[in-house]
Motif scaffolding. Structure first.
Motif, PDB file in Angstrom:
ATOM      1  N   ALA A  27       0.872  -1.174   0.000  1.00 55.05           N
ATOM      2  CA  ALA A  27       0.000   0.000   0.000  1.00 55.05           C
ATOM      3  C   ALA A  27       0.907   1.222   0.000  1.00 55.05           C
ATOM      4  O   ALA A  27       1.754   1.366   0.889  1.00 55.05           O
ATOM      5  N   LEU A  28       0.743   2.075  -1.000  1.00 48.46           N
ATOM      6  CA  LEU A  28       1.553   3.290  -1.056  1.00 48.46           C
ATOM      7  C   LEU A  28       0.737   4.456  -0.511  1.00 48.46           C
ATOM      8  O   LEU A  28      -0.338   4.773  -1.027  1.00 48.46           O
ATOM      9  N   TYR A  29       1.250   5.068   0.563  1.00 51.43           N
ATOM     10  CA  TYR A  29       0.636   6.272   1.135  1.00 51.43           C
ATOM     11  C   TYR A  29       1.351   7.479   0.546  1.00 51.43           C
ATOM     12  O   TYR A  29       2.490   7.372   0.081  1.00 51.43           O
ATOM     13  N   ASN A  30       0.735   8.631   0.601  1.00 50.60           N
ATOM     14  CA  ASN A  30       1.313   9.884   0.099  1.00 50.60           C
ATOM     15  C   ASN A  30       1.954   9.681  -1.271  1.00 50.60           C
ATOM     16  O   ASN A  30       3.131  10.002  -1.486  1.00 50.60           O
ATOM     17  N   PRO A  31       1.221   9.125  -2.236  1.00 50.24           N
ATOM     18  CA  PRO A  31       1.872   8.714  -3.480  1.00 50.24           C
ATOM     19  C   PRO A  31       2.364   9.894  -4.330  1.00 50.24           C
ATOM     20  O   PRO A  31       3.383   9.767  -5.002  1.00 50.24           O
ATOM     21  N   LYS A  32       1.656  11.002  -4.272  1.00 49.22           N
ATOM     22  CA  LYS A  32       1.987  12.065  -5.235  1.00 49.22           C
ATOM     23  C   LYS A  32       1.383  13.374  -4.742  1.00 49.22           C
ATOM     24  O   LYS A  32       0.253  13.392  -4.252  1.00 49.22           O
ATOM     25  N   ASP A  54      -3.321  11.423  -6.483  1.00 49.75           N
ATOM     26  CA  ASP A  54      -2.916  12.628  -5.749  1.00 49.75           C
ATOM     27  C   ASP A  54      -2.702  12.306  -4.275  1.00 49.75           C
ATOM     28  O   ASP A  54      -2.642  11.143  -3.890  1.00 49.75           O
ATOM     29  N   MET A  55      -2.602  13.365  -3.463  1.00 54.56           N
ATOM     30  CA  MET A  55      -2.320  13.175  -2.034  1.00 54.56           C
ATOM     31  C   MET A  55      -3.467  12.515  -1.282  1.00 54.56           C
ATOM     32  O   MET A  55      -3.304  12.111  -0.145  1.00 54.56           O
ATOM     33  N   LEU A  56      -4.625  12.466  -1.892  1.00 50.44           N
ATOM     34  CA  LEU A  56      -5.755  11.835  -1.201  1.00 50.44           C
ATOM     35  C   LEU A  56      -5.974  10.407  -1.690  1.00 50.44           C
ATOM     36  O   LEU A  56      -7.006   9.805  -1.458  1.00 50.44           O
ATOM     37  N   THR A  57      -4.963   9.883  -2.416  1.00 48.26           N
ATOM     38  CA  THR A  57      -5.087   8.542  -2.984  1.00 48.26           C
ATOM     39  C   THR A  57      -4.211   7.555  -2.218  1.00 48.26           C
ATOM     40  O   THR A  57      -3.103   7.898  -1.798  1.00 48.26           O
ATOM     41  N   THR A  58      -4.723   6.346  -2.051  1.00 46.66           N
ATOM     42  CA  THR A  58      -3.892   5.247  -1.575  1.00 46.66           C
ATOM     43  C   THR A  58      -3.806   4.250  -2.725  1.00 46.66           C
ATOM     44  O   THR A  58      -4.811   3.935  -3.361  1.00 46.66           O
TER      45      THR A  58
END
Ligand code: SAH
Length: 635
Positions: free
Chosen positions: A548-553, A605-609
């Motif tokens: 799971a990638l947090y803070n992806p972009k 974006d920043m609200l995506t996991t």
């Protein structure tokens, strides 16, 4: 606080079970319900007659939560009610658990708060009928509670009525924390201070007055303006006394000295003296009886202070020319509550101007001994409370994804601190009078430091993070801040309330991607060097973890997600399923099921996991499934 949960039916028992489990209320039952309680694995206290039980235990509990008809409760408690300052909180829940009614003891008894807490536990609607609640104001009789202020004399009912009628109510505060003023609703009824001379005729005439001051005011019976007074605890009483001075004499001396200066006994924070006096029986007794801390200083600490009335005789006897005056000044200048901010001596900035009453020697023919009293005034109120930090995870967004325990914690706190977006999401859990500090996203460390400072001062502070507070949240930052200050692990107390983290929310929306070993990696290089993130991506990709990638972009940080994709393409098939889960459990939620190859052609974006499947994860009819094992059962 000890709470009792009472019902007379098996249905009521099921309704109250979560209240006992989450709020720690003690279940009180007739023996006839023993089997039902056992079936729910609930322990209980039994009684023969509910009426007798209530009579005997009325003052033993701070609150009673009944699951009974309101009429029955009213009849049961009517003979026990005395006055609202001492009666416990009474809350009634209906058998379907839809409503929690604050029946009485609303303000001081805490029933309004208890009804809210019970509601959070049961997902019920709180029914609160006090006027302060409608006005979204803290009750005037509760205003100083978080800061440890002591209620003085006054017409509390009259002032409450003036507030309920929307005032205006004049507030004259010459001491104590003004934090409460910053968190009032826009339409509050208060006028602060006296109007300027030229405005006197235009400012509406106040209907009531609130004094916040160490001064003890005598309100005239003749005046028809209702008035009340709160006393912030700011006064440190320095005491020197002959060995064996009676407790009564010390008490009398303090009362006399304060009275002469029209100062309230309630405004006393505590007593300060020389370390030699730490075991002076009369003094120790008095402090215990009054709930005052006794702060002792060495002669070395005291003799460096300049005081108005030093004495050579005293210096020869105990090694410092001043005890009462110097100790009062030292206590009023020192760090508040337990000196946890490092070395006490080093932190002491003595406030020489703090001395409010120079030393006075008091004797009395009826008691042995002699007592010297001096009084200094501190700048910050002494709360006398042990601070608490509640580290709360509020889940992905919608309120039904937050645990009842977390809701109750937010509601209970004196102060709530968090990133603005999450505080806004939790707004319906807040109650009037709470200190709410919503800070921008970048100021995480400041948020943690602010929370710790308020807790050190004695407040109960909820620090909220989205998801789980211990997963890329505020939880760790608060504990790090405490550690940096030499925290002893106990004061302030810390309690952690877990929440549903973004990876669980994301998984729940796409299937069961986390069914086998998985890990989380944050692509934010703000607090972690990029090289380390690169190494972890490579290791996770090689080890076949679901990731799971947090803070992806973010707007400015776009290369990391492309790098991550390349790393995974080296170790997994281009068709590996990938889920992009945006704004989960919020109105703007968007879920995309794609592949490793295609993932960058969708918005991230920043609200995506981002969830990247392992080598056996599959997209089956639009559901992302990771098989439970590698044994091939699911193929
Ligand atoms: N403590 C949080 C994580 C905070 S880090 C938790 O446990 O969930 C911030 C990152 O979390 C975001 O960049 C995003 O990757 C993820 N996130 C938080 N809330 C989310 C939501 N509602 N939907 C999707 N992702 C979310």
């Amino acid at each position: 606080m000890p709470l009792a949960a009472i019902t007379t039916t098996a249905i009521g028992l099921r309704c109250l079970a979560p209240v006992c489990q989450t709020l720690g209320a003690e279940l009180c039952l007739a023996e006839s319900l023993a089997a039902d309680a056992a079936a729910l694995t609930l322990s209980y206290r039994s009684y023969d007659s509910l009426r007798d039980f209530l009579t005997e235990n009325w003052q033993r509990y701070d609150g009673f939560i009944f699951c009974l008809a309101t009429g029955a409760v009213v009849r049961l408690i009517a003979p026990l009610l005395q006055d609202k300052a001492t009666d416990p909180a009474v809350v009634v829940v209906d058998e379907t658990g839809e409503y929690a009614i604050s029946l009485c003891g609303g303000h001081q008894g805490g029933a309004d708060r208890l009804a809210q807490q019970v509601s959070h536990c049961l997902n019920a609607q709180p029914v609160i009928t006090g006027a302060a609640s409608r006005l979204a104001l803290p009750g005037i009789d509760l205003l100083g509670q978080p800061f440890g202020w002591v209620k003085g004399t006054g017409d509390w009912t009259g002032v409450s009525a003036a507030i309920a009628a929307s005032g205006p109510v004049q507030v004259i505060q010459d001491a104590g924390s003004e934090l409460w003023q910053d968190h009032l609703p826009a339409s509050h009824p208060f006028q602060f201070g006296f109007p300027e001379f030229e405005d006197r005729d235009t400012v509406p005439k106040p209907q009531a007055r609130v004094w916040i001051s160490p001064i003890q005011r005598q309100f005239s019976e003749a005046s028809d303006l209702p008035k009340v007074q709160w006393h912030p605890r700011l006064l440190w009483v320095g005491i020197g006394c002959e060995r064996g001075s009676a407790r009564q004499l010390i008490e009398l001396a303090i009362e006399q000295v304060l009275q002469r200066q029209h100062l309230a006994m309630g405004a006393i924070s505590g007593i300060a003296t020389l370390d030699l006096k730490a075991d002076e029986a009369g003094l120790v007794d008095l402090c215990q009886a009054r709930g005052w801390p006794l702060r002792c200083f060495t002669p070395e600490q005291l003799k460096t202070l300049s005081v108005p009335n030093p004495s050579e005789v005293v210096e020869q006897a105990v090694g410092t020319p001043s005890v009462a005056e110097a100790a009062a000044i030292a206590a009023a200048s020192g760090p508040l509550n337990p000196p946890i901010l490092g070395d006490f001596e080093a932190d002491l900035v003595y406030l020489r101007d703090s001395l409010r009453i120079p030393k006075q020697i008091i004797r009395h023919p009826d008691y042995p001994g002699a007592v010297t009293v001096a009084v200094a005034q501190a700048e910050q109120d002494y709360t006398g409370r042990r601070g608490e930090l509640l580290l709360v995870g509020t889940g992905p967004g919608s309120l039904d994804q937050i645990t009842p325990a977390a809701k109750a914690a937010i509601n209970r706190a004196d102060a709530v601190i968090g990133y603005r977006l999450y505080v806004d999401l939790a707004r319906s859990l807040l109650r009037p009078g709470q200190i709410v500090e919503a800070l921008p996203i970048t100021q995480e460390r400041q948020r943690a430091e602010r929370a710790v400072a308020l807790a050190n001062w004695g407040l109960t502070v909820a620090v909220i993070s989205s998801g789980d507070c211990g997963i890329y949240g505020m939880g760790g930052l608060v504990l790090e801040t405490l550690k940096a200050q030499g925290w002893d692990g106990k004061v302030p107390t810390v309690q952690i309330f877990p929440g549903i983290s973004a990876l669980q929310s994301a998984a729940s929306r796409v299937g069961a991607p986390l069914m086998h070993d998985f890990c989380a990696i944050s692509l934010s290089d703000l607090l972690t060097p990029w090289e380390i993130i690169q190494q972890r991506l490579t290791a996770a990709a090689q080890a076949d973890f679901v990731v799971a990638l947090y803070n992806p972009k973010s707007k400015t940080r776009t290369a990391q997600i492309a790098f991550a994709q390349q790393v995974f393409l080296q170790h997994r098939q281009p068709q590996t399923p990938v889920a992009l889960a945006k704004s989960l459990y919020r109105e703007e939620e968007e879920i995309v099921l794609t592949t490793l190859q295609e993932m960058l052609s969708h918005p991230i974006d920043m609200l995506t996991t981002v969830i990247i499947g392992n080598r056996s994860s599959l997209n089956y009819a639009g559901w992302l499934i990771t098989p439970r094992g590698y044994l091939g059962f699911s193929s």
